[in-house]
Design an enzyme around this catalytic site. Sequence first.
Site, PDB file in Angstrom:
ATOM      1  N   CYS A  27       6.095  -5.212   0.217  1.00 26.90           N
ATOM      2  CA  CYS A  27       6.177  -3.888  -0.402  1.00 26.90           C
ATOM      3  C   CYS A  27       6.164  -2.775   0.656  1.00 26.90           C
ATOM      4  O   CYS A  27       7.174  -2.561   1.302  1.00 26.90           O
ATOM      5  CB  CYS A  27       5.069  -3.739  -1.428  1.00 26.90           C
ATOM      6  SG  CYS A  27       5.457  -2.514  -2.670  1.00 26.90           S
ATOM      7  N   HIS A  69       4.561  -8.316  -4.594  1.00 24.18           N
ATOM      8  CA  HIS A  69       3.282  -8.753  -4.029  1.00 24.18           C
ATOM      9  C   HIS A  69       2.959 -10.192  -4.432  1.00 24.18           C
ATOM     10  O   HIS A  69       2.290 -10.400  -5.445  1.00 24.18           O
ATOM     11  CB  HIS A  69       2.143  -7.866  -4.555  1.00 24.18           C
ATOM     12  CG  HIS A  69       2.225  -6.444  -4.137  1.00 24.18           C
ATOM     13  ND1 HIS A  69       1.596  -5.966  -3.020  1.00 24.18           N
ATOM     14  CD2 HIS A  69       2.866  -5.393  -4.687  1.00 24.18           C
ATOM     15  CE1 HIS A  69       1.839  -4.673  -2.903  1.00 24.18           C
ATOM     16  NE2 HIS A  69       2.607  -4.305  -3.893  1.00 24.18           N
ATOM     17  N   ARG A  75      12.639   3.467  -1.574  1.00 27.45           N
ATOM     18  CA  ARG A  75      11.228   3.524  -1.983  1.00 27.45           C
ATOM     19  C   ARG A  75      11.107   3.884  -3.458  1.00 27.45           C
ATOM     20  O   ARG A  75      11.965   4.565  -4.009  1.00 27.45           O
ATOM     21  CB  ARG A  75      10.481   4.589  -1.181  1.00 27.45           C
ATOM     22  CG  ARG A  75      10.337   4.264   0.277  1.00 27.45           C
ATOM     23  CD  ARG A  75       9.562   5.365   0.991  1.00 27.45           C
ATOM     24  NE  ARG A  75       8.202   5.453   0.496  1.00 27.45           N
ATOM     25  CZ  ARG A  75       7.406   6.506   0.707  1.00 27.45           C
ATOM     26  NH1 ARG A  75       7.850   7.546   1.364  1.00 27.45           N
ATOM     27  NH2 ARG A  75       6.172   6.504   0.238  1.00 27.45           N
ATOM     28  N   GLY A  94       0.855  -1.178   0.000  1.00 28.28           N
ATOM     29  CA  GLY A  94       0.000   0.000   0.000  1.00 28.28           C
ATOM     30  C   GLY A  94       0.888   1.223   0.000  1.00 28.28           C
ATOM     31  O   GLY A  94       1.843   1.287  -0.767  1.00 28.28           O
ATOM     32  N   GLU A  95       0.622   2.140   0.873  1.00 24.50           N
ATOM     33  CA  GLU A  95       1.409   3.365   0.964  1.00 24.50           C
ATOM     34  C   GLU A  95       2.015   3.416   2.368  1.00 24.50           C
ATOM     35  O   GLU A  95       1.298   3.614   3.348  1.00 24.50           O
ATOM     36  CB  GLU A  95       0.495   4.556   0.677  1.00 24.50           C
ATOM     37  CG  GLU A  95       1.208   5.882   0.639  1.00 24.50           C
ATOM     38  CD  GLU A  95       2.389   5.895  -0.306  1.00 24.50           C
ATOM     39  OE1 GLU A  95       2.286   5.382  -1.435  1.00 24.50           O
ATOM     40  OE2 GLU A  95       3.440   6.410   0.097  1.00 24.50           O
ATOM     41  N   SER A  96       3.333   3.243   2.426  1.00 26.51           N
ATOM     42  CA  SER A  96       3.970   3.095   3.737  1.00 26.51           C
ATOM     43  C   SER A  96       3.800   4.330   4.623  1.00 26.51           C
ATOM     44  O   SER A  96       3.649   4.211   5.839  1.00 26.51           O
ATOM     45  CB  SER A  96       5.451   2.772   3.557  1.00 26.51           C
ATOM     46  OG  SER A  96       6.091   3.771   2.802  1.00 26.51           O
ATOM     47  N   ILE A 141       4.634  -3.133  -7.781  1.00 28.77           N
ATOM     48  CA  ILE A 141       3.818  -1.927  -7.973  1.00 28.77           C
ATOM     49  C   ILE A 141       4.482  -0.766  -7.241  1.00 28.77           C
ATOM     50  O   ILE A 141       4.511  -0.747  -6.014  1.00 28.77           O
ATOM     51  CB  ILE A 141       2.380  -2.118  -7.433  1.00 28.77           C
ATOM     52  CG1 ILE A 141       1.709  -3.320  -8.095  1.00 28.77           C
ATOM     53  CG2 ILE A 141       1.560  -0.850  -7.651  1.00 28.77           C
ATOM     54  CD1 ILE A 141       0.386  -3.712  -7.466  1.00 28.77           C
ATOM     55  N   ARG A 142       5.032   0.166  -8.026  1.00 29.55           N
ATOM     56  CA  ARG A 142       5.785   1.288  -7.409  1.00 29.55           C
ATOM     57  C   ARG A 142       6.632   0.744  -6.258  1.00 29.55           C
ATOM     58  O   ARG A 142       6.593   1.257  -5.125  1.00 29.55           O
ATOM     59  CB  ARG A 142       4.832   2.381  -6.933  1.00 29.55           C
ATOM     60  CG  ARG A 142       4.198   3.149  -8.115  1.00 29.55           C
ATOM     61  CD  ARG A 142       3.160   4.165  -7.706  1.00 29.55           C
ATOM     62  NE  ARG A 142       3.647   5.100  -6.680  1.00 29.55           N
ATOM     63  CZ  ARG A 142       4.499   6.096  -6.897  1.00 29.55           C
ATOM     64  NH1 ARG A 142       5.020   6.278  -8.101  1.00 29.55           N
ATOM     65  NH2 ARG A 142       4.839   6.902  -5.938  1.00 29.55           N
ATOM     66  N   GLU A 181       0.801 -11.897  -3.038  1.00 28.32           N
ATOM     67  CA  GLU A 181      -0.650 -12.045  -2.812  1.00 28.32           C
ATOM     68  C   GLU A 181      -1.473 -11.617  -4.023  1.00 28.32           C
ATOM     69  O   GLU A 181      -2.673 -11.844  -4.061  1.00 28.32           O
ATOM     70  CB  GLU A 181      -1.076 -11.288  -1.552  1.00 28.32           C
ATOM     71  CG  GLU A 181      -1.223  -9.779  -1.680  1.00 28.32           C
ATOM     72  CD  GLU A 181       0.110  -9.034  -1.678  1.00 28.32           C
ATOM     73  OE1 GLU A 181       1.175  -9.670  -1.705  1.00 28.32           O
ATOM     74  OE2 GLU A 181       0.058  -7.790  -1.661  1.00 28.32           O
TER      75      GLU A 181
HETATM   76  N1  GLN Z   1       5.408   2.994  -3.128  1.00 24.21           N
HETATM   77  C1  GLN Z   1       4.828   2.511  -1.911  1.00 24.21           C
HETATM   78  C2  GLN Z   1       5.476   3.137  -0.680  1.00 24.21           C
HETATM   79  O1  GLN Z   1       6.436   3.807  -0.793  1.00 24.21           O
HETATM   80  C3  GLN Z   1       4.906   1.015  -1.813  1.00 24.21           C
HETATM   81  C4  GLN Z   1       4.167   0.397  -2.947  1.00 24.21           C
HETATM   82  C5  GLN Z   1       3.416  -0.841  -2.602  1.00 24.21           C
HETATM   83  O2  GLN Z   1       3.254  -1.233  -1.429  1.00 24.21           O
HETATM   84  N2  GLN Z   1       2.890  -1.474  -3.621  1.00 24.21           N
HETATM   85  O3  GLN Z   1       4.984   2.940   0.393  1.00 24.21           O
END
Ligand code: GLN
Length: 187
Positions: free
Chosen positions: A78, A168, A105, A46-48, A132-133, A170
Amino acid sequence: MIGVFALQGAFLEHEKMLASLGAAWKEIRRREHFTDGLDGVILPGGESTVQGKLLKEEGLLAPLKEAIAGGLPVFGTCAGLILLAEKLSGDPTVWLGAMNVEVRRNAYGRQLGSFRADIPFEGVGSVPAVFIRAPYVEAVGAKAHALASCGGKVVAVRQGHMLATAFHPELTADMRVHEYFLREFVR
Ligand code: GLN
């Protein structure tokens, strides 16, 4: 019983994986959900930054850090890897500071924001990986051990009872990385 942190991000997919593997799980959204007796926890992607702030706000960050230090098995994917890292490249932020790795990141840049690759994973075999990113592990400290690399960059690490991937598992149909976590990390 596995606790799946469900504050933000791709937690549902982890829950589906655990259910398919016949493992019991519960969601952790608030402090009162983080009870004794968990056999392991999962920190989803997700977004840390958002996840870290929410963990702090909910009073979960310190108890989680303490539980991990006490040996609670943890699997981070991630953003979960970012939360677990002792150091982030070019960023003074430290959330759990549990794993002896330096993590960069959004490491693949904008051109390669998201991609899929088959990568060899120590102890598991070749696994399909969705990025993903994604971050990657810039430096693996002496206490940590690299389990997988992609394009010369370390993307999976373990350290004692802690497992983390930059990708990921999952988000694929392949359950072997989760199976590996349950088998090798969760007693
Ligand atoms: N770019 C996200 C972050 O910096 C991590 C991406 C992800 O969990 N798929 O938190």
